[in-house]
Design a protein around this motif. Structure first.
Motif, PDB file in Angstrom:
ATOM      1  N   HIS A   1       0.819  -1.193   0.000  1.00  0.00           N
ATOM      2  CA  HIS A   1       0.000   0.000   0.000  1.00  0.00           C
ATOM      3  C   HIS A   1       0.866   1.262   0.000  1.00  0.00           C
ATOM      4  O   HIS A   1       0.645   2.189  -0.790  1.00  0.00           O
ATOM      5  CB  HIS A   1      -0.936  -0.013   1.208  1.00  0.00           C
ATOM      6  CG  HIS A   1      -1.893   1.126   1.190  1.00  0.00           C
ATOM      7  ND1 HIS A   1      -2.978   1.152   0.337  1.00  0.00           N
ATOM      8  CD2 HIS A   1      -1.903   2.299   1.871  1.00  0.00           C
ATOM      9  CE1 HIS A   1      -3.616   2.295   0.509  1.00  0.00           C
ATOM     10  NE2 HIS A   1      -2.984   3.008   1.429  1.00  0.00           N
ATOM     11  N   ALA A   2       1.881   1.286   0.875  1.00  0.00           N
ATOM     12  CA  ALA A   2       2.771   2.454   0.958  1.00  0.00           C
ATOM     13  C   ALA A   2       3.493   2.659  -0.375  1.00  0.00           C
ATOM     14  O   ALA A   2       3.594   3.790  -0.881  1.00  0.00           O
ATOM     15  CB  ALA A   2       3.784   2.256   2.087  1.00  0.00           C
ATOM     16  N   ALA A   3       3.987   1.567  -0.953  1.00  0.00           N
ATOM     17  CA  ALA A   3       4.728   1.663  -2.217  1.00  0.00           C
ATOM     18  C   ALA A   3       3.805   2.133  -3.342  1.00  0.00           C
ATOM     19  O   ALA A   3       4.140   3.058  -4.093  1.00  0.00           O
ATOM     20  CB  ALA A   3       5.342   0.311  -2.567  1.00  0.00           C
ATOM     21  N   ALA A   4       2.639   1.504  -3.434  1.00  0.00           N
ATOM     22  CA  ALA A   4       1.735   1.806  -4.542  1.00  0.00           C
ATOM     23  C   ALA A   4       1.264   3.250  -4.496  1.00  0.00           C
ATOM     24  O   ALA A   4       1.143   3.908  -5.536  1.00  0.00           O
ATOM     25  CB  ALA A   4       0.548   0.851  -4.517  1.00  0.00           C
ATOM     26  N   SER A   5       1.010   3.788  -3.285  1.00  0.00           N
ATOM     27  CA  SER A   5       0.486   5.147  -3.256  1.00  0.00           C
ATOM     28  C   SER A   5       1.566   6.141  -3.695  1.00  0.00           C
ATOM     29  O   SER A   5       1.270   7.097  -4.419  1.00  0.00           O
ATOM     30  CB  SER A   5      -0.146   5.492  -1.903  1.00  0.00           C
ATOM     31  OG  SER A   5       0.838   5.780  -0.973  1.00  0.00           O
ATOM     32  N   LEU A   6       2.827   5.898  -3.340  1.00  0.00           N
ATOM     33  CA  LEU A   6       3.906   6.776  -3.826  1.00  0.00           C
ATOM     34  C   LEU A   6       4.088   6.636  -5.330  1.00  0.00           C
ATOM     35  O   LEU A   6       4.232   7.627  -6.055  1.00  0.00           O
ATOM     36  CB  LEU A   6       5.225   6.441  -3.107  1.00  0.00           C
ATOM     37  CG  LEU A   6       5.343   7.003  -1.685  1.00  0.00           C
ATOM     38  CD1 LEU A   6       6.481   6.335  -0.934  1.00  0.00           C
ATOM     39  CD2 LEU A   6       5.571   8.522  -1.736  1.00  0.00           C
ATOM     40  N   LEU A   7       4.074   5.393  -5.818  1.00  0.00           N
ATOM     41  CA  LEU A   7       4.265   5.168  -7.260  1.00  0.00           C
ATOM     42  C   LEU A   7       3.189   5.876  -8.072  1.00  0.00           C
ATOM     43  O   LEU A   7       3.477   6.475  -9.117  1.00  0.00           O
ATOM     44  CB  LEU A   7       4.275   3.658  -7.564  1.00  0.00           C
ATOM     45  CG  LEU A   7       5.528   2.910  -7.082  1.00  0.00           C
ATOM     46  CD1 LEU A   7       5.285   1.400  -7.067  1.00  0.00           C
ATOM     47  CD2 LEU A   7       6.743   3.244  -7.947  1.00  0.00           C
ATOM     48  N   SER A   8       1.948   5.836  -7.570  1.00  0.00           N
ATOM     49  CA  SER A   8       0.881   6.466  -8.352  1.00  0.00           C
ATOM     50  C   SER A   8       0.957   7.987  -8.312  1.00  0.00           C
ATOM     51  O   SER A   8       0.382   8.663  -9.167  1.00  0.00           O
ATOM     52  CB  SER A   8      -0.495   5.960  -7.919  1.00  0.00           C
ATOM     53  OG  SER A   8      -0.658   6.225  -6.559  1.00  0.00           O
ATOM     54  N   GLN A   9       1.729   8.525  -7.345  1.00  0.00           N
ATOM     55  CA  GLN A   9       1.959   9.992  -7.333  1.00  0.00           C
ATOM     56  C   GLN A   9       3.173  10.385  -8.173  1.00  0.00           C
ATOM     57  O   GLN A   9       3.625  11.526  -8.141  1.00  0.00           O
ATOM     58  CB  GLN A   9       2.214  10.470  -5.904  1.00  0.00           C
ATOM     59  CG  GLN A   9       1.019  10.391  -4.968  1.00  0.00           C
ATOM     60  CD  GLN A   9       1.470  10.474  -3.503  1.00  0.00           C
ATOM     61  OE1 GLN A   9       2.371  11.231  -3.158  1.00  0.00           O
ATOM     62  NE2 GLN A   9       0.863   9.677  -2.650  1.00  0.00           N
ATOM     63  N   GLY A  10       3.788   9.395  -8.833  1.00  0.00           N
ATOM     64  CA  GLY A  10       4.961   9.701  -9.666  1.00  0.00           C
ATOM     65  C   GLY A  10       6.278   9.686  -8.910  1.00  0.00           C
ATOM     66  O   GLY A  10       7.300  10.149  -9.421  1.00  0.00           O
ATOM     67  N   ALA A  11       6.268   9.144  -7.666  1.00  0.00           N
ATOM     68  CA  ALA A  11       7.510   9.082  -6.885  1.00  0.00           C
ATOM     69  C   ALA A  11       8.241   7.759  -7.143  1.00  0.00           C
ATOM     70  O   ALA A  11       7.674   6.815  -7.695  1.00  0.00           O
ATOM     71  CB  ALA A  11       7.179   9.223  -5.400  1.00  0.00           C
ATOM     72  N   LEU A  12       9.509   7.722  -6.724  1.00  0.00           N
ATOM     73  CA  LEU A  12      10.319   6.506  -6.893  1.00  0.00           C
ATOM     74  C   LEU A  12      10.272   5.653  -5.631  1.00  0.00           C
ATOM     75  O   LEU A  12      10.261   6.178  -4.530  1.00  0.00           O
ATOM     76  CB  LEU A  12      11.783   6.869  -7.168  1.00  0.00           C
ATOM     77  CG  LEU A  12      12.074   7.786  -8.354  1.00  0.00           C
ATOM     78  CD1 LEU A  12      13.592   7.954  -8.527  1.00  0.00           C
ATOM     79  CD2 LEU A  12      11.446   7.244  -9.635  1.00  0.00           C
ATOM     80  N   VAL A  13      10.264   4.339  -5.822  1.00  0.00           N
ATOM     81  CA  VAL A  13      10.299   3.410  -4.684  1.00  0.00           C
ATOM     82  C   VAL A  13      11.321   2.320  -4.976  1.00  0.00           C
ATOM     83  O   VAL A  13      11.318   1.744  -6.062  1.00  0.00           O
ATOM     84  CB  VAL A  13       8.904   2.762  -4.449  1.00  0.00           C
ATOM     85  CG1 VAL A  13       8.981   1.678  -3.382  1.00  0.00           C
ATOM     86  CG2 VAL A  13       7.873   3.818  -4.050  1.00  0.00           C
ATOM     87  N   ILE A  14      12.184   2.053  -4.019  1.00  0.00           N
ATOM     88  CA  ILE A  14      13.138   0.941  -4.159  1.00  0.00           C
ATOM     89  C   ILE A  14      12.505  -0.291  -3.527  1.00  0.00           C
ATOM     90  O   ILE A  14      12.045  -0.237  -2.384  1.00  0.00           O
ATOM     91  CB  ILE A  14      14.490   1.299  -3.513  1.00  0.00           C
ATOM     92  CG1 ILE A  14      15.141   2.442  -4.304  1.00  0.00           C
ATOM     93  CG2 ILE A  14      15.401   0.069  -3.459  1.00  0.00           C
ATOM     94  CD1 ILE A  14      16.480   2.904  -3.773  1.00  0.00           C
TER      95      ILE A  14
END
Ligand code: TXA
Ligand code: MG
Length: 332
Positions: free
Chosen positions: A18-31
């Motif tokens: 959930h944390a990863a997906a919400s950042l990804l959908s805002q255009g942020a990077l996730v490792i």
């Protein structure tokens, strides 16, 4: 930027995804972890997010990214054409450490493919990676998580070394299990060309196809763009130990020159008192060697080692990929 680290072992898959997906959908990077190496991911359909990958990695913008999907049913969203042979290979090897070069679907921006009309696609085997991609509801562009010219990140120490303060979220899933990047292949009507060797070996591919299987040669460029870029060379001088070389006398000579030395050692090797050693598991199987190589090279550099000795292995199975990365590390 503050980098949040979520340790998978201490939280639930749902919370992480959930944390990863919400950042990804805002255009942020996730490792995030995959079974090969960690990936630094962005929404593959968002050109602005993709640009951030290149910036943060310091990657030349003509070096294309791998697009990760959760399931083969989503292939039609990223590739405009998928041959029967590719489908057959996917049934055998996907999810897993095998990347296919396919014709690009128009929804994948040219920013992700370095301007090419082809796209690299992989379905990772790591369940958490697939969960994150599913939750994000979009394909995820993710090259290996390392600053360009450094070895791929395979543990949290390496990831923080390169990206602390540069990405909003790192998901720590522990040390990578394979440790070496996926096999990259291009499948034509009569052959399979291995553009980058990995855990899915030439022998394994041969066992599941009637096509010719071969490694790419220099003339195959620019179809194998990754091959022309600078590769990682540790600050330490690397020495490839061939079978039969006298390790103890080599180490003694280096020490006499006033240099510090580290050695990658198999469980079966004779102990070397007073020498910095890094364990690479048993000689019987080279999977542990592959899993730990990058983390050991980075650790040796952090310790300021002058010379690092790495044993050569036979180029069968994972040995081919391992020696490929070792030769590249020597040449830089
Ligand atoms: O295991 C892996 O493959 C990891 C994990 C995160 O999935 N990813 C990875 O990505 O190693 P990267 O970007 O470090 O390596 C991708 C390789 C590069 O050598 C790149 O040049 C090649 O794949 N590649 C990507 N798109 C291509 C294309 N359209 N044609 C030919 N080669 C391509
Ligand atoms: Mg890489």
């Amino acid at each position: 930027m503050n980098t949040r680290v979520l340790h998978y072992a201490e939280t639930t898959e749902q919370e992480v995804a959930h944390a990863a997906a919400s950042l990804l959908s805002q255009g942020a990077l996730v490792i995030f972890p995959t079974e090969t190496v960690y990936g630094i991911g962005a929404d593959a359909k968002n050109p602005e997010a993709i640009k951030k990958i290149y910036e943060v990695k310091g990657r030349p913008n003509d070096n294309p990214l791998i697009i990760h999907i959760a399931d083969a049913s989503l292939l039609a969203e990223v590739a405009s054409e998928v041959s029967e042979e590719v489908k057959k290979l996917m049934q055998v090897f996907s999810p897993g450490p095998l990347t296919f070069i396919l014709p690009r679907h128009p929804s994948i921006p040219l920013e992700a493919t370095g301007g090419r009309d082809t796209v690299a696609v992989r379905i990772p085997a790591h369940p958490l990676a697939r969960r994150i991609i599913e939750e994000a509801q979009t394909p995820i562009a993710a090259p290996s998580a390392n600053r360009s010219g450094r070895p791929s990140g395979t543990d949290i120490t390496s990831l923080l070394e390169d990206f602390d303060g540069k990405v909003p979220l790192i998901i720590d899933g522990g040390p990578s299990s394979t440790g070496i990047e996926s096999t990259v292949i291009r499948v034509t009507t009569d052959e399979i060309v291995i553009l980058r060797p990995g855990a899915i070996s030439l022998e394994m591919l041969k066992a599941h196809t009637t096509l010719t299987v071969r490694y790419a040669i220099e003339n195959d460029s620019p179809d194998a763009p990754g091959m022309q870029y600078r590769h990682y060379a540790p600050k330490a001088q690397m020495h490839i130990l061939e079978d039969g070389e006298q390790l103890s006398s080599l180490v003694a000579t280096i020490k006499e020159e006033g240099k510090s030395v580290a050695v990658l050692v198999f469980d079966e090797d004779t102990p070397l008192p007073g020498v910095r050693t890094f364990s690479i598991g048993s000689k019987q199987a080279h999977e542990t060697y592959a899993a730990r190589l990058y983390a050991h090279l980075r650790a040796a550099d952090r310790e300021g080692v002058d010379v690092i000795m790495v044993p050569a292995v036979s180029e069968e199975g994972i040995g081919k990929a391992l020696m490929d990365r070792i030769y590249k590390a020597v040449k830089g």
